[in-house]
Scaffold this active site. Structure first.
Site, PDB file in Angstrom:
ATOM      1  N   LYS A 130       8.301 -93.405  79.530  1.00 27.60           N
ATOM      2  CA  LYS A 130       9.433 -93.658  78.909  1.00 27.60           C
ATOM      3  C   LYS A 130      10.461 -93.914  79.897  1.00 27.60           C
ATOM      4  O   LYS A 130      11.211 -94.787  79.637  1.00 27.60           O
ATOM      5  CB  LYS A 130       9.547 -92.618  77.639  1.00 27.60           C
ATOM      6  CG  LYS A 130       8.522 -92.039  76.657  1.00 27.60           C
ATOM      7  CD  LYS A 130       8.938 -90.778  75.919  1.00 27.60           C
ATOM      8  CE  LYS A 130       7.900 -89.817  75.539  1.00 27.60           C
ATOM      9  NZ  LYS A 130       6.726 -90.541  74.849  1.00 27.60           N
TER      10      LYS A 130
ATOM     11  N   TRP B  66      -2.297 -90.133  69.704  1.00 34.01           N
ATOM     12  CA  TRP B  66      -0.943 -89.899  69.597  1.00 34.01           C
ATOM     13  C   TRP B  66      -0.001 -90.578  69.919  1.00 34.01           C
ATOM     14  O   TRP B  66       1.274 -90.790  69.398  1.00 34.01           O
ATOM     15  CB  TRP B  66      -0.701 -88.458  70.394  1.00 34.01           C
ATOM     16  CG  TRP B  66       0.237 -87.339  70.332  1.00 34.01           C
ATOM     17  CD1 TRP B  66       1.056 -87.328  71.574  1.00 34.01           C
ATOM     18  CD2 TRP B  66       0.992 -86.846  69.505  1.00 34.01           C
ATOM     19  NE1 TRP B  66       2.095 -86.441  71.156  1.00 34.01           N
ATOM     20  CE2 TRP B  66       2.169 -86.234  70.001  1.00 34.01           C
ATOM     21  CE3 TRP B  66       0.841 -86.738  67.741  1.00 34.01           C
ATOM     22  CZ2 TRP B  66       3.056 -85.427  69.120  1.00 34.01           C
ATOM     23  CZ3 TRP B  66       1.826 -86.050  67.228  1.00 34.01           C
ATOM     24  CH2 TRP B  66       2.802 -85.414  67.762  1.00 34.01           C
TER      25      TRP B  66
ATOM     26  N   SER C 254       3.129 -91.355  80.308  1.00 32.75           N
ATOM     27  CA  SER C 254       3.641 -90.736  79.252  1.00 32.75           C
ATOM     28  C   SER C 254       4.870 -90.380  78.934  1.00 32.75           C
ATOM     29  O   SER C 254       5.761 -91.265  79.241  1.00 32.75           O
ATOM     30  CB  SER C 254       2.658 -89.183  79.399  1.00 32.75           C
ATOM     31  OG  SER C 254       2.699 -88.420  78.127  1.00 32.75           O
TER      32      SER C 254
ATOM     33  N   HIS D 181      -5.788 -89.813  77.199  1.00 36.22           N
ATOM     34  CA  HIS D 181      -4.356 -89.895  77.727  1.00 36.22           C
ATOM     35  C   HIS D 181      -4.321 -89.426  79.202  1.00 36.22           C
ATOM     36  O   HIS D 181      -4.347 -88.364  79.479  1.00 36.22           O
ATOM     37  CB  HIS D 181      -3.571 -88.644  76.868  1.00 36.22           C
ATOM     38  CG  HIS D 181      -2.099 -88.700  77.294  1.00 36.22           C
ATOM     39  ND1 HIS D 181      -1.224 -89.747  76.846  1.00 36.22           N
ATOM     40  CD2 HIS D 181      -1.294 -87.897  77.744  1.00 36.22           C
ATOM     41  CE1 HIS D 181       0.232 -89.570  77.231  1.00 36.22           C
ATOM     42  NE2 HIS D 181      -0.227 -88.463  77.960  1.00 36.22           N
TER      43      HIS D 181
HETATM   44  C1  GCU Z   1       3.792 -84.728  74.750  1.00 34.26           C
HETATM   45  C2  GCU Z   1       4.704 -85.685  73.876  1.00 34.26           C
HETATM   46  C3  GCU Z   1       4.854 -87.173  74.288  1.00 34.26           C
HETATM   47  C4  GCU Z   1       4.764 -87.271  75.730  1.00 34.26           C
HETATM   48  C5  GCU Z   1       3.560 -86.255  76.202  1.00 34.26           C
HETATM   49  C6  GCU Z   1       3.658 -86.245  77.973  1.00 34.26           C
HETATM   50  O1  GCU Z   1       2.466 -84.955  74.113  1.00 34.26           O
HETATM   51  O2  GCU Z   1       4.715 -85.628  72.620  1.00 34.26           O
HETATM   52  O3  GCU Z   1       5.760 -88.054  73.793  1.00 34.26           O
HETATM   53  O4  GCU Z   1       4.253 -88.708  76.224  1.00 34.26           O
HETATM   54  O5  GCU Z   1       3.843 -85.036  76.028  1.00 34.26           O
HETATM   55  O6  GCU Z   1       4.575 -86.616  78.486  1.00 34.26           O
HETATM   56  O7  GCU Z   1       2.528 -85.863  78.609  1.00 34.26           O
END
Ligand code: GCU
Length: 421
Positions: free
Chosen positions: A265, A352, A261, A402
């Site tokens: 990144k 998402w 998540s 997720h």
């Molecule tokens: C939120 C956010 C995402 C991210 C995620 C996470 O959903 O919008 O961009 O990847 O949190 O890190 O759990």
């Protein structure tokens, strides 16, 4: 009390619903867009060799992502000292060697410290190792009672028993299901993890974390082209690699950057900026990670910049609801990792994060891998759920939400066996 909770809830639903209703989950509503060519320079020159890629195109892409997406580091900051806080050569019932190592950084009379928890398979010399951040403290990844509890700021979380932004033993092992520690060790790999909040607390406040060590006089937040939190966390992974180079138990040339998540990144950006990482894993990294921004499917640049204004550099705001203007897209971030092995993973119920956008980015990045004679994601057709494609660029979409599951780890290990063993 209940009435108040209800009122607060309705208020949030009312405020958020216009935002949520604008989220596109319909493939037919993905706008037509041109995929920026990784092998065409900003001046329109075609790149046909590894040399031209490495000397011309890769640096200009890296520079663009640095100045306009994640943000530049103001200057380099290296480890001042390190301390082995704890070590046990018979951890996890004799399966592992465990080390907890604190790195210390100093600048402008300020200090930053963070702790790496390292498990190594006991009978393997210089095993390859997965390095990745955790969300709620090193003690959450395992039931192992010897793992130290961080005193750094943490997001409150009722189900983890985190109140007053303080981590406690109540959350020990709460995230163990995301870290297949035993499987990893049994497969002959080590695992190293860091609580990301020790490097930079995840809040829109630049008075803390590594940022505040690096300000010029009278500066209290990064300049528009300077690092947000993702770049700060990536920096923390890179410095961990510096430590691994000094530790005789480790082989720094066999470190795989892993992240889920927002921390996926982060692993991508760490792998792009430091070519010492032997491979990179992006687990459900979504917008600003592996997913193509120009598809505007699920989370968009506008929504991420407004919900998490501290993650990217301020210059990235120019592209909020304006993805058309981006001269790059995220497949070019993935291409910066070439020719090193890259694994992009998605989850079916994680719309998402735009699984199709993550898949396509892996596909479009593969052109650069071809320059090196490596195989990537060749087809534009997405594989079915739980049917992984394993090449130098690998991809799977699994059933479920997720998360990070044993299925994900099983695949990461199989893929890693093909290049670090
Ligand atoms: C939120 C956010 C995402 C991210 C995620 C996470 O959903 O919008 O961009 O990847 O949190 O890190 O759990």
């Amino acid at each position: 009390m209940k009435l108040l909770a209800c009122l607060i809830c309705s208020f949030f639903i009312l405020c958020l619903s216009p935002m949520l209703s604008q989220t596109n989950y319909d493939e037919n509503k993905v706008p037509p867009f041109e995929v920026p060519d990784p092998l065409l320079t900003f001046n329109g020159k075609k790149i046909e060799s590894v040399k031209k890629w490495e000397n011309t195109r890769r640096p200009e892409l890296l520079h663009f992502f640095e100045s306009n997406v994640y943000g530049k580091l103001p200057k380099s900051l290296k480890i001042d000292s390190y301390t082995i806080l704890e070590q046990d050569n018979n951890a996890l019932n004799g399966k592992a060697k465990r080390k907890q190592v604190e790195l210390t950084f100093k600048n402008n009379n300020k200090t930053l410290r963070y702790t790496i928890l390292i498990y190594l398979p006991k009978h393997i010399v210089k095993a390859p190792i997965f390095l990745g951040y955790n969300f709620y403290g090193n003690h959450t990844i395992t039931e192992d009672k010897a793992v130290l509890i961080s005193t750094a700021w943490a997001n409150n979380n009722e189900s983890f028993g985190i109140e007053n932004n303080t981590l406690t033993k109540e959350s020990r092992g709460k995230r163990a299901h995301r870290w297949a520690v035993e499987k990893i060790l049994d497969a002959g790999y080590g695992l190293a993890t860091i609580y990301y909040g020790e490097v930079d607390p995840d809040k829109n406040d630049f008075s803390d974390g590594v940022h505040h060590l690096m300000y010029q006089q009278n500066q209290n937040k990064p300049n528009p082209e300077e690092w947000g939190s993702i770049a700060a966390w990536s920096w923390g992974m890179v410095r961990a690699l510096d430590y691994f180079e000094k530790d005789p138990d480790l082989d720094a040339s066999k470190v795989i950057a892993f992240g889920h998540s927002r921390l996926g990144k982060t692993s991508l950006w760490a792998g792009a900026t430091d070519t010492r990482f032997a491979g990179v894993i992006s687990n459900d990294s979504g917008c600003g990670g592996a997913a193509l921004s120009k598809r505007k499917f699920g989370e968009t640049v506008g929504s991420i910049n407004s919900s998490f204004p501290h993650w990217f550099c301020d210059n990235f705001n120019q592209y909020s609801n304006n993805e058309e203007a981006l001269p790059v897209d995220q497949h070019q971030l993935l291409a910066l990792i070439a020719p090193r092995p890259l694994y992009v993973a998605s989850a079916e119920e994680d719309q998402w994060a735009d699984p199709r956008g993550e898949f396509l980015a892996a596909h479009y990045a593969s052109q650069v891998y071809h320059l090196y004679g490596k195989k990537g994601i060749e087809s534009m057709e997405m594989p079915k759920a739980n049917e992984p494609i394993h090449n130098t660029v690998s991809y799977h979409i699994r059933t479920g939400k997720h998360d990070v599951t044993d299925y994900d780890w099983k695949n990461y290990i199989e893929w890693a066996n093909s290049f670090v063993k």
